[in-house]
Design an enzyme around this catalytic site. Structure first.
Site, PDB file in Angstrom:
ATOM      1  N   SER A 296       2.571  -2.518  10.751  1.00  0.00           N
ATOM      2  CA  SER A 296       4.002  -2.523  11.090  1.00  0.00           C
ATOM      3  C   SER A 296       4.714  -3.814  10.690  1.00  0.00           C
ATOM      4  O   SER A 296       5.608  -4.289  11.398  1.00  0.00           O
ATOM      5  CB  SER A 296       4.212  -2.218  12.581  1.00  0.00           C
ATOM      6  OG  SER A 296       3.808  -0.884  12.849  1.00  0.00           O
TER       7      SER A 296
ATOM      8  N   GLY B 145       1.634   1.741  11.202  1.00  0.00           N
ATOM      9  CA  GLY B 145       2.584   2.850  11.157  1.00  0.00           C
ATOM     10  C   GLY B 145       3.221   3.191  12.495  1.00  0.00           C
ATOM     11  O   GLY B 145       3.794   4.268  12.657  1.00  0.00           O
TER      12      GLY B 145
ATOM     13  N   HIS C 230      -9.901   0.916   4.429  1.00  0.00           N
ATOM     14  CA  HIS C 230      -8.659   1.115   5.196  1.00  0.00           C
ATOM     15  C   HIS C 230      -8.960   2.058   6.368  1.00  0.00           C
ATOM     16  O   HIS C 230      -9.718   3.014   6.230  1.00  0.00           O
ATOM     17  CB  HIS C 230      -7.570   1.706   4.295  1.00  0.00           C
ATOM     18  CG  HIS C 230      -6.226   1.679   4.946  1.00  0.00           C
ATOM     19  ND1 HIS C 230      -5.861   2.590   5.910  1.00  0.00           N
ATOM     20  CD2 HIS C 230      -5.180   0.834   4.802  1.00  0.00           C
ATOM     21  CE1 HIS C 230      -4.631   2.307   6.328  1.00  0.00           C
ATOM     22  NE2 HIS C 230      -4.197   1.254   5.673  1.00  0.00           N
TER      23      HIS C 230
ATOM     24  N   ASN D 119       0.860  -1.184   0.000  1.00  0.00           N
ATOM     25  CA  ASN D 119       0.000   0.000   0.000  1.00  0.00           C
ATOM     26  C   ASN D 119       0.899   1.237   0.000  1.00  0.00           C
ATOM     27  O   ASN D 119       1.474   1.581   1.029  1.00  0.00           O
ATOM     28  CB  ASN D 119      -0.899  -0.036   1.252  1.00  0.00           C
ATOM     29  CG  ASN D 119      -1.761   1.205   1.376  1.00  0.00           C
ATOM     30  OD1 ASN D 119      -1.846   2.009   0.456  1.00  0.00           O
ATOM     31  ND2 ASN D 119      -2.399   1.353   2.527  1.00  0.00           N
ATOM     32  N   TRP D 120       0.985   1.887  -1.154  1.00  0.00           N
ATOM     33  CA  TRP D 120       1.885   3.042  -1.262  1.00  0.00           C
ATOM     34  C   TRP D 120       1.308   4.286  -0.582  1.00  0.00           C
ATOM     35  O   TRP D 120       1.995   5.301  -0.469  1.00  0.00           O
ATOM     36  CB  TRP D 120       2.149   3.367  -2.740  1.00  0.00           C
ATOM     37  CG  TRP D 120       3.079   2.425  -3.435  1.00  0.00           C
ATOM     38  CD1 TRP D 120       3.580   1.240  -2.963  1.00  0.00           C
ATOM     39  CD2 TRP D 120       3.630   2.591  -4.750  1.00  0.00           C
ATOM     40  NE1 TRP D 120       4.401   0.664  -3.901  1.00  0.00           N
ATOM     41  CE2 TRP D 120       4.448   1.464  -5.011  1.00  0.00           C
ATOM     42  CE3 TRP D 120       3.515   3.569  -5.741  1.00  0.00           C
ATOM     43  CZ2 TRP D 120       5.144   1.314  -6.207  1.00  0.00           C
ATOM     44  CZ3 TRP D 120       4.201   3.410  -6.938  1.00  0.00           C
ATOM     45  CH2 TRP D 120       5.009   2.296  -7.163  1.00  0.00           C
ATOM     46  N   LYS D 121       0.035   4.216  -0.189  1.00  0.00           N
ATOM     47  CA  LYS D 121      -0.641   5.388   0.398  1.00  0.00           C
ATOM     48  C   LYS D 121      -0.467   6.586  -0.549  1.00  0.00           C
ATOM     49  O   LYS D 121      -0.565   6.396  -1.758  1.00  0.00           O
ATOM     50  CB  LYS D 121      -0.139   5.642   1.812  1.00  0.00           C
ATOM     51  CG  LYS D 121      -0.219   4.366   2.664  1.00  0.00           C
ATOM     52  CD  LYS D 121      -0.136   4.586   4.134  1.00  0.00           C
ATOM     53  CE  LYS D 121      -0.223   3.235   4.846  1.00  0.00           C
ATOM     54  NZ  LYS D 121      -0.370   3.371   6.288  1.00  0.00           N
TER      55      LYS D 121
ATOM     56  N   GLU E 236      -7.399   4.401   7.689  1.00  0.00           N
ATOM     57  CA  GLU E 236      -7.117   5.833   7.490  1.00  0.00           C
ATOM     58  C   GLU E 236      -8.298   6.513   6.803  1.00  0.00           C
ATOM     59  O   GLU E 236      -8.583   7.682   7.043  1.00  0.00           O
ATOM     60  CB  GLU E 236      -5.822   5.993   6.672  1.00  0.00           C
ATOM     61  CG  GLU E 236      -4.601   5.674   7.527  1.00  0.00           C
ATOM     62  CD  GLU E 236      -3.366   5.279   6.745  1.00  0.00           C
ATOM     63  OE1 GLU E 236      -3.349   5.411   5.509  1.00  0.00           O
ATOM     64  OE2 GLU E 236      -2.409   4.809   7.389  1.00  0.00           O
TER      65      GLU E 236
ATOM     66  N   GLU F 205      -6.159  -5.540  10.409  1.00  0.00           N
ATOM     67  CA  GLU F 205      -5.179  -4.490  10.680  1.00  0.00           C
ATOM     68  C   GLU F 205      -5.551  -3.752  11.966  1.00  0.00           C
ATOM     69  O   GLU F 205      -6.349  -2.799  11.923  1.00  0.00           O
ATOM     70  CB  GLU F 205      -5.161  -3.473   9.538  1.00  0.00           C
ATOM     71  CG  GLU F 205      -4.672  -4.022   8.218  1.00  0.00           C
ATOM     72  CD  GLU F 205      -4.065  -2.907   7.380  1.00  0.00           C
ATOM     73  OE1 GLU F 205      -2.856  -2.983   7.123  1.00  0.00           O
ATOM     74  OE2 GLU F 205      -4.778  -1.977   7.011  1.00  0.00           O
TER      75      GLU F 205
END
Ligand code: PGA
Length: 233
Positions: free
Chosen positions: A208, A173, A94, A8-10, A96, A167
């Site tokens: 992580s 992160g 996700h 996942n490159w975000k 976020e 997750e």
């Protein structure tokens, strides 16, 4: 079975040149690269072994009032549009997006359906916050996210490919992953809830994961792969 590693490159990198370079450097079998929307086409043209995923999708394939019109949803991207760019997987829900962009379980459910209707594979992300974890509410939260998230999948349909990413939000992160023991416990729980549907479900872990600790998770047969963010950006 080969493990699935989702990169996942975000919102990285900043330029198309860097995206091409990163894709070329990480083009390996079993990897699913999920770049930002503007770089999907460039990454699709660069990779030969990896597969392409998107980080999000709009929650419906809009009805087309006129042939060829995509619909009146400024800024959104449909599953059909993603498919036309060779996308095969779509990350949905996700944390976020749930936390920062107001994505609800109901929106997640519609996104899952629209992605399946387009013949793509959804990667449904579920997981609890630190406060929920500490309050012992992990299973309650994950069960709700799964039950509502999968609610538009008909129970009678078989052969649906689905990836569920557990997750824990407190692990994303932070450099502090979940323990393999807890992860395995959650995988078992998730498989139980998802067994209400006749799905070909693969359950993966995210939060992580790095090249140093990945094996602690991936060595277990119950886990089908990992969703990796910061470690490769
Ligand atoms: P992380 O991110 O690997 O940086 O924890 C995972 C994710 O956001 O899916």
């Amino acid at each position: 079975m080969n493990k699935l590693i989702i990169a996942n490159w975000k919102m990285n990198p900043a330029s198309i040149e860097e995206a091409r370079k990163l894709a070329a450097e990480t083009d390996v079998e079993g990897l699913i690269i999920c770049p930002p929307f503007p770089f999907l086409e460039a990454v699709a043209k660069t990779i030969k072994k990896a597969k392409l995923g998107a980080q999000d999708v709009f929650w419906m394939n809009p009805p087309t009032p006129l042939a060829g019109q995509a619909g009146a949803y400024t800024g959104e991207v449909s599953a059909e549009e993603l498919k036309s760019l060779c996308v095969e997987y779509v990350i949905i829900g996700h944390s976020e997006r749930r936390q920062n962009l107001g994505e609800t379980d109901e929106m997640v459910a519609k996104k899952i359906k629209t992605v399946l209707d387009a013949g793509l594979t959804p990667i449904l992300c579920v997981g609890e916050t630190k406060a929920e974890h500490e309050a012992g509410k992990t299973k309650e939260i994950v069960k709700r996210e799964l039950k509502i998230g999968l609610s538009y999948i008909p129970h009678l349909t078989s052969n649906i490919q689905l990836v569920i990413a557990y997750e824990p939000i407190w692990a994303i992160g932070t450099g502090t992953p979940d323990t393999p023991e807890n992860m395995l416990n959650m995988v078992k729980f998730i498989r139980g809830v998802a067994s209400d549907w006749p799905l070909a479900t693969r359950i993966i872990y995210g939060g992580s994961v790095t090249s140093r600790n990945a094996e602690n998770f991936l060595k277990h047969k119950e886990i089908s792969g990992a969703l990796v963010g910061g470690a490769q950006s």
